[in-house]
Design a protein around this motif. Structure first.
Motif, short mmCIF file in Angstrom:
data_model
loop_
_atom_site.label_atom_id
_atom_site.label_comp_id
_atom_site.label_asym_id
_atom_site.label_seq_id
_atom_site.Cartn_x
_atom_site.Cartn_y
_atom_site.Cartn_z
N SER A 265 0.76 -1.10 0.10
CA SER A 265 -0.10 -0.22 -0.20
C SER A 265 0.78 1.29 0.04
N ILE A 266 1.95 1.00 0.66
CA ILE A 266 2.84 2.35 0.71
C ILE A 266 3.33 2.83 -0.73
N THR A 359 -3.31 3.19 6.32
CA THR A 359 -2.72 4.55 6.99
C THR A 359 -1.73 4.73 5.93
N ALA A 360 -0.74 3.77 5.69
CA ALA A 360 0.59 4.11 5.16
C ALA A 360 0.48 5.08 4.05
N LEU A 363 0.02 8.80 4.88
CA LEU A 363 1.19 9.29 5.64
C LEU A 363 1.90 9.95 4.32
N PHE A 390 -2.47 6.97 14.53
CA PHE A 390 -0.80 6.93 14.45
C PHE A 390 -0.34 8.21 15.17
N SER A 393 -0.54 7.87 19.11
CA SER A 393 0.29 6.62 19.58
C SER A 393 1.63 7.24 19.91
N ASP A 394 1.99 8.34 19.56
CA ASP A 394 3.40 8.84 19.39
C ASP A 394 3.34 9.40 21.05
N THR B 333 3.99 -1.89 6.31
CA THR B 333 4.37 -0.59 7.09
C THR B 333 4.29 -0.06 8.34
N MET B 334 2.93 -0.07 8.89
CA MET B 334 2.55 0.42 10.23
C MET B 334 3.11 -0.17 11.31
N VAL B 337 6.67 0.81 11.51
CA VAL B 337 6.97 2.23 11.74
C VAL B 337 6.62 2.37 13.45
N MET B 338 5.57 1.70 13.82
CA MET B 338 5.55 1.83 15.20
C MET B 338 6.35 1.13 16.12
N ARG B 342 13.73 3.41 14.23
CA ARG B 342 13.99 4.02 13.10
C ARG B 342 15.48 3.99 12.86
N THR B 358 10.17 0.10 4.40
CA THR B 358 9.00 0.93 4.70
C THR B 358 9.12 1.74 5.62
#
Lengths: 433, 409
Positions: A265-266, A359-360, A363, A390, A393-394, B333-334, B337-338, B342, B358
């Protein structure tokens, strides 16, 4: 015949031992299968329980009912009641004074500051400002309002901050706990259903943040995706299934669609960034672009679902139409497509459910903005529900984790109902020949 | 905003009115002319086809004005626009008036139009693929102008931060993608290590042991795992699984960060269980019953039949299922990412934080960016690698599955 009973080779101790071993192995294999199913179910259960367990408390919020005095001398010293003055006036002071008069024995500055931290500073002041702005006659009167408490007090009362922890490791001081307990005992501080979470937009303060903006953004993007992918997808499927000549070009299109279904999807997000934003210059963060990217992404799903729905229609229907003199196009559009409609609808709903959770790609096209207003058109910057999750969640605070989980609960409930509708439609409308 | 939308809405409303009028006009025209014609000859097409034909003509002419206007906007004064649309539509009505006689083959024309429109629809899917390939290749080529391909594919150092000042050390950033590929590979390996055995055992249990009712209950439950959005898995990994692994490791006196390859990989493993179980289930069911019956008749137990007869027969299909799962895990991806971190570490230890293709695409393209820097272009180069690799895996998987299917049919 012979009197001597001869034991069969299958009855010797060795053979029986081997048999027992084989049966044990058989059982182990079977239990391994059951264990695998149980593990998968347990993971699903763990996920649901941990998210619901963290999130359900966000649907309740603690509110403080307090009487504030709207002194004319503080808010509108000239008595002109003009809108500008009423917007700028110091409402913070109004709330502070109300709290100080509720606890008159607090006199030192530190105590006062700590007392003010019990309520949500910007939530309470904005609420009073809004009320006065809409009804300037309130100035000079005494009103009773219900304002959200700060997220720390809320978390304390929900039991997420340990009262017994040493004071310096705790976000709420002993004195604040004392005040809060007094307010709870007197019934001034109560827990109510948190409508704000469903009706407000994003905020820097967890106690004020809501998902309404994200939900509207998601709905808009999904609307665009639906308008793009369903007509085009159904058209493509009808063409491939009914009209396409058997040649290289058709084969190429088919391979293309199958491969498109497996593209991550990205990568669709990168397509949106390079083509829609940089080449066509469409606005960043807009639900229009998000919807277009999601639409292209769900296109293969809808094409594949529509084709199998068309294939499920009995050929006798088309034969009947043709024998009564209908043209090929008429037979397809008057008979075959309407009969496949339930399958097409089901496939479309499932495709849209997929798009909603994605989501991706969003973004990539910048739908990660901090948006504090509900978008009113598909060209405005907006957020989307999964992206909101998202973003939240940070933040590490417990109050944010609670809200993130609550937003996930909302997302899962919507997805579950979409899938339930699809299953219901399939069972009600499906015809078998 | 108001300014932008209102002319669009106005044009749309105008267009729809014109098209609907044309439909009604054409339809009416056909009916009245058929009644007026003296001979008994029946009209070739139904009146509504005359209507559809008229609507198409008017719509095509109007769009023929709108599209060039929008692309070359500003060449002519604004008031010309409604005048031109109106003119185009009027021309349409004149053509309709000329053409529509009872003998006119309206249906054939309409059906040709419909066929063309449907073909364009399927062309959109092809266009999307072209769009993806062209945008990835084009931007990647610009990236490889700045960073040599070989440095990108074999370099061991990944730090894409471009410096704020010109004279800063390492101001160009370094773009060696090996640590990223290694991280992607490790997380995928962890995911397959978890999903492979569990998925395969579920498939075997459901196809060989479970009765109909269990199967009907368990199969959709397992497939729910594939329907949960990946952002939810990501947050689950961050909130629950990561800390759980950290606490568990602390019990053995080890320190594991909350974001680690093992946390991201295991949650991703749960996500791809249904891919492996459903596909393997299909493959196992496709093995002819005669093979099963033959083995059981010779006295083999079910598990012996499974491991010695069915599994070898189904192996190509199962490999295909695994390859599809790998491709899904690489493109995911997600969750990473989470939950994966990184920092580009080149490490073989799954208990450390690693990064993936990703994750890097997301972190290069979110936040402040100027479009032409090597930093943003690097994301497209990574996207190209991702696209090519997943495509390759899918093609191989489909080839294996197809070849295998032919054997028993």
């Amino acid at each position: 015949m012979s009197a001597k009973t001869k034991t069969s080779i299958h009855q010797t101790d060795q053979a029986l031992g081997r048999l027992a071993k084989r049966k044990a192995k058989e059982n182990r294999f079977r239990y391994a299968g059951i264990a695998a199913v149980v593990i998968a179910m347990a993971m699903l259960g763990w996920l649901v329980v941990s998210l619901v367990g963290t999130g359900y408390t966000a649907f309740f919020q603690h509110y403080l009912t307090i009487t504030v005095t709207l002194n004319e001398s503080d808010l509108d010293p000239h008595g002109a009641r003009n809108a500008d003055q009423l917007r700028k006036a110091n409402y913070r002071k109004v709330i502070q004074q109300a709290l100080y008069s509720r606890f008159p024995d607090v006199t030192d500055r530190r105590g006062k500051r700590s007392l003010f931290q019990v309520v949500s500073a910007s939530g309470a002041t904005n609420q009073v400002r809004q009320m006065v702005y809409q009804d300037p006659d309130l100035v000079g009167r005494e009103i009773t309002i219900t304002v959200p408490t700060s997220d720390d007090v809320d978390q304390l009362l929900k039991g997420h901050i340990d009262r017994n922890a040493p004071e310096d490791l705790r976000k709420v001081s002993n004195q604040q706990i004392e005040w809060v307990d007094q307010l709870v005992a007197s019934g001034e501080l109560t827990s109510n259903f948190n409508w704000r979470f469903l009706t407000a937009t994003d905020s820097r303060d967890p106690e004020l943040a809501g998902i309404a903006g994200a939900v509207v953004g998601s709905a808009m993007a999904l609307g665009v995706a639906f308008l793009l992918s369903v007509p085009v997808g159904v058209g493509a499927a009808v063409y491939l299934e009914e009209f396409a000549p058997k040649n290289r070009l058709t084969d190429f299109i088919e391979i293309n669609i199958n491969n498109l279904a497996a593209v991550p999807s990205i990568v669709f997000g990168l397509l949106g960034l390079a083509v829609f934003l940089n080449f066509f210059g469409l606005p960043r963060s807009a639900p229009l672009v998000g919807g277009m990217v999601l639409g292209l992404m769900t296109l293969p799903t809808i094409i594949i679902a529509t084709r199998s729905a068309l294939r499920a229609v009995s050929p006798s229907i088309v034969d009947g139409a043709l024998s009564l003199g209908a043209s090929h196009t008429q037979a397809v559009f008057h008979h075959k497509v309407p009969l496949a409609a339930s399958g097409i609808l089901t496939g479309s709903i499932i495709g849209m459910a997929q798009a909603l959770g994605e989501t991706a790609p969003l973004l990539m096209i910048g739908m990660v903005a901090f948006v504090t207003e509900i978008p009113t058109s598909i060209m405005e910057p907006a957020s989307a529900l999964p992206v909101q999750i998202f973003l939240w969640s940070d933040s590490a605070e417990r109050a944010w984790a609670e809200r993130t989980s609550a937003a996930i609960i909302v997302l899962l409930v919507v997805l579950l109902s979409m899938n339930a509708i699809a299953i219901f439609l399939r069972s009600r409308l499906e015809r078998r020949w | 905003m108001q300014h932008f939308l209102s002319p669009g809405i106005l044009t749309g409303a105008f267009l729809i009115t014109g098209v609907v009028t044309a439909f009604l006009y054409g339809r009416g025209l056909a009916v009245s002319r058929a009644q007026l014609s003296a001979d008994d000859a029946r009209a070739h097409s139904l009146p509504s086809y005359h209507g559809y034909f008229s609507a198409w003509i008017v719509a095509l002419l109007a769009v023929g004005v709108i599209v060039p206007w929008v692309t070359f906007s500003g060449a002519l004064p604004k008031f010309m626009f409604p005048a031109m649309i109106l003119g185009a539509m009027a021309l349409g009505f004149i053509i309709i008036n000329r053409l529509l006689t009872p003998t006119f083959r309206a249906r054939n024309h309409v059906e040709r139009f419909v066929g063309g429109a449907l073909m364009i629809c399927s062309g959109v899917a092809v266009l999307t693929t072209f769009g993806i390939v062209l945008s990835l290749v084009f931007e990647s080529l610009r990236f490889f102008d700045q960073v040599p391909v070989l440095d990108f594919l074999t370099g061991l150092q990944w730090s894409p931060q471009t410096a704020l000042r010109e004279d800063q050390v390492g101001q160009s950033g370094s773009f060696g993608a090996v640590p990223i590929f290694a991280g992607t590979f490790m997380i995928t390996a962890v995911a397959i290590f978890i999903a492979g055995p569990i998925g395969l055992l579920i498939a075997v249990y459901l196809s060989e042991y479970a009765n109909k009712r269990t199967r009907a209950a368990v199969k959709p439950m397992v497939e729910i795992l594939a329907g949960i959005p990946t952002i939810v898995y990501g947050f689950f990994a961050l909130l629950t699984v990561g800390p759980a692994i950290r606490n568990f490791a602390e019990g053995f006196g080890l320190s594991v960060p909350t974001q680690s390859a093992i946390a991201a990989g295991s949650v991703m493993g749960v996500m791809i269980i249904p891919f492996i179980s459903s596909l393997s289930d299909d493959v196992i069911n496709a093995v002819p019953q005669t093979l099963r019956d033959g083995s059981l008749a010779l006295g083999a137990t079910k598990s012996e039949t499974m491991t010695k007869v069915i599994f070898p027969a189904a192996l190509p299909g199962i490999i295909g299922a695994f390859l599809l799962a790998v491709s899904r895990a690489i493109g995911e991806t997600m969750i990473v990412v989470m939950a994966a971190g990184r920092a580009a570490n080149l490490t073989g230890n799954p208990f450390e934080a690693v990064t993936t293709v990703t994750v890097q695409i997301v972190s290069l393209l979110t936040g402040d960016q100027e479009f032409d820097s090597a930093k943003t272009l690097a994301a497209f180069a990574l996207g190209l690698v991702l696209f090519v690799f997943t495509l390759f895996l899918n093609v191989i998987a489909l080839l294996i599955v197809r070849k295998y299917r032919e054997r028993y049919e």
